[in-house]
Design an enzyme around this catalytic site. Structure first.
Site, mmCIF file in Angstrom:
data_model
loop_
_atom_site.group_PDB
_atom_site.id
_atom_site.type_symbol
_atom_site.label_atom_id
_atom_site.label_comp_id
_atom_site.label_asym_id
_atom_site.label_seq_id
_atom_site.Cartn_x
_atom_site.Cartn_y
_atom_site.Cartn_z
ATOM 1 N N ASP A 85 -11.242 -4.301 -18.102
ATOM 2 C CA ASP A 85 -11.476 -5.445 -19.148
ATOM 3 C C ASP A 85 -10.427 -5.665 -19.815
ATOM 4 O O ASP A 85 -9.614 -5.119 -20.364
ATOM 5 C CB ASP A 85 -12.557 -4.692 -20.016
ATOM 6 C CG ASP A 85 -12.861 -5.588 -21.203
ATOM 7 O OD1 ASP A 85 -12.523 -6.662 -21.191
ATOM 8 O OD2 ASP A 85 -13.557 -4.995 -21.986
ATOM 9 N N HIS A 110 0.928 -1.194 -0.033
ATOM 10 C CA HIS A 110 0.086 0.098 0.127
ATOM 11 C C HIS A 110 0.879 1.230 0.074
ATOM 12 O O HIS A 110 0.295 2.352 -0.281
ATOM 13 C CB HIS A 110 -0.962 -0.002 1.165
ATOM 14 C CG HIS A 110 -2.288 0.934 1.062
ATOM 15 N ND1 HIS A 110 -2.348 1.748 0.131
ATOM 16 C CD2 HIS A 110 -3.490 0.594 1.649
ATOM 17 C CE1 HIS A 110 -3.558 2.331 0.237
ATOM 18 N NE2 HIS A 110 -4.134 1.840 0.920
#
Length: 456
Positions: free
Chosen positions: A382, A166
């Protein structure tokens, strides 16, 4: 072996992890992280996961091969991800851009996608199977900064799971990187549509530091938590569709029902239920910290393509007894106050605080952090198989809940919330939640206007 639910057992067969390197030579250099990036509270690994259905137009294409090759292409532009973190003076984090690569696992599971996803989704239950924790990879320093596992299901569907250090990025930065991978999987050539920008000095502490705000989220508090709340933790996910949100809204005065956001209403409900479930001393101070992005703030002009952390966790402090016994409106006003604190100047104040106070950890006592990931774009990635059935957080942490977008079997859009609590507290939490999401008979509201005042 994994089981979800108890009657469902499946096996995942993994190949040995490999290191995927950038597709072409990249600069060997040291790059400092920002003073927002390297705070103690971001020195952990955060997992996200995406599930994809079989697509006839991609028959014969292997998602493992497609993504592995596109990942190498993307790393040529995001080459710091292929390096390793080291510490400089005063624990200052920097990336040694060694091009050692990121960990990648190819796997197959003898299960179908629709057995894992139904009316809701609980990725934390089987995450260890779909994102294997490679021994020795979990550290912050000197370890791969990304771990990726692509798992094929026997139905032709598949899962993409990734674990991010992170300190390198927030979820919006991660989505920018994943979007680049997706562009390459779909045949893009040349540079990414949004070229990555490092420029971590953008959020370096000012000289001299200037801290005009009181940062409740970093106040250090003596831990008087009951032992029962420190026992083994359990993970669950909860789905909130339109029906559940309407039920929660019905607990509010009429003038708040149409003017309060879904985030405000849901977060207030969760905070109240969680506070009740933990059975805290009524006089104990508790915090709600709302993870908020500085992107788009008028007083913080974030460079386009910047993929570092641009988030803070502004908090409101109230008494546990007031949260538990007051109308829902009281908790919701606390949530709104926390959100309203977030500005570009507030974020810069956090950076200055980090340097001045030695990069303190956020408050862990009586704190509840919520991170809304419903709009970051994980549900739109996608890779050539269309949008994911689910794209979002994969697991909660003891103090942190994540929100993700999800459409159930009825086609109903809603929010999945991942919760982590001690087992006994989780049972009480579910009981409290039923009270809030069950049928609520509307009647005259005898609430008096509530003014929320932080109790310090």
């Amino acid at each position: 072996m994994a089981s979800f639910p108890p009657s469902l057992v499946f096996t995942v067969r993994r190949k040995e992890p490999i290191l995927v390197l950038p597709s072409k030579p990249t600069p060997r250099e040291l790059k400092q992280l920002s003073d927002i990036d390297d705070q103690e509270g971001l020195r952990f690994q955060v997992p996200v996961i995406m599930f994809y259905k079989r697509k006839l137009s991609t028959e014969g294409e292997d998602p493992v091969k497609v993504i592995r090759e596109a990942l190498a292409e993307a790393l040529a532009f995001y080459y710091p991800f292929a390096g390793r973190l080291i510490e400089g003076p005063n624990r200052k984090l920097m990336v040694d851009c060694t091009s050692e690569g990121v960990l990648f696992i190819e796997a197959d599971a003898d299960i179908e996608l629709n057995q894992l996803i139904g009316d809701t989704i609980d990725p934390g239950t089987y995450l260890d199977e779909l994102l294997h924790d490679v021994p020795g990879s979990e550290g912050i320093l000197g370890c791969p900064l990304l771990l990726i596992q692509v798992t094929r299901f026997r139905c032709g569907g598949w899962a993409f799971a990734i674990r991010l250090n992170h300190t390198m990025s927030d979820t919006l930065g991660l989505v920018q990187f994943l979007t680049t991978i997706a562009e390459f999987t779909r045949g893009a050539e040349g540079a990414p549509s949004v070229p990555p920008v490092w420029q971590r000095e953008f959020l370096a502490a000012r000289q001299p530091p200037f801290i005009p705000f009181q940062h409740h989220e970093y106040e250090q508090v003596i831990d008087t938590t009951p032992d029962d709340n420190k026992k083994s933790m359990t993970h669950k996910s909860f789905f909130f569709g339109p029906k559940e949100i309407r039920a929660i809204r019905s607990h509010l005065p009429l003038h708040h029902r149409s003017t309060s956001s879904t985030f405000d209403v849901l977060t207030a409900c969760l905070w109240r239920c969680r506070t009740c479930a933990l059975v805290l001393d009524p006089k104990k101070t508790v915090r709600i910290s709302c993870a908020a992005s500085g992107r788009g703030k008028h007083d913080l002009h974030v460079p386009r393509g910047y993929y570092g952390n641009v988030s803070a966790f502004p908090a409101t402090v109230l008494r546990a007894g007031m949260i538990s016994t007051s109308p829902l409106e009281y908790a919701m006003e606390g949530v709104k106050k926390a959100k309203a604190r977030m500005t570009g100047e507030y974020l810069r104040s956090v950076a200055d605080l980090m340097v001045t106070k030695g990069r303190p950890l956020y408050t862990v006592v009586g704190n509840y952090i919520v991170s809304d990931m419903t709009r970051v774009g994980l549900d739109t990635i996608d890779f050539g198989w269309g949008k994911p059935v689910y794209g979002g957080p994969a697991r909660a942490f003891p103090l942190i809940s994540f929100y993700g977008r999800f459409k159930d079997n009825k086609g109903e859009d809603g929010i999945v919330v991942l919760i982590c609590l001690p087992e006994a507290a989780m049972k009480r939490f579910q009981e409290e939640l039923k009270k809030m999401t069950g049928e609520h008979v509307d009647g005259p509201f005898d609430y008096k206007p509530i003014k929320v005042v932080s109790k310090l």
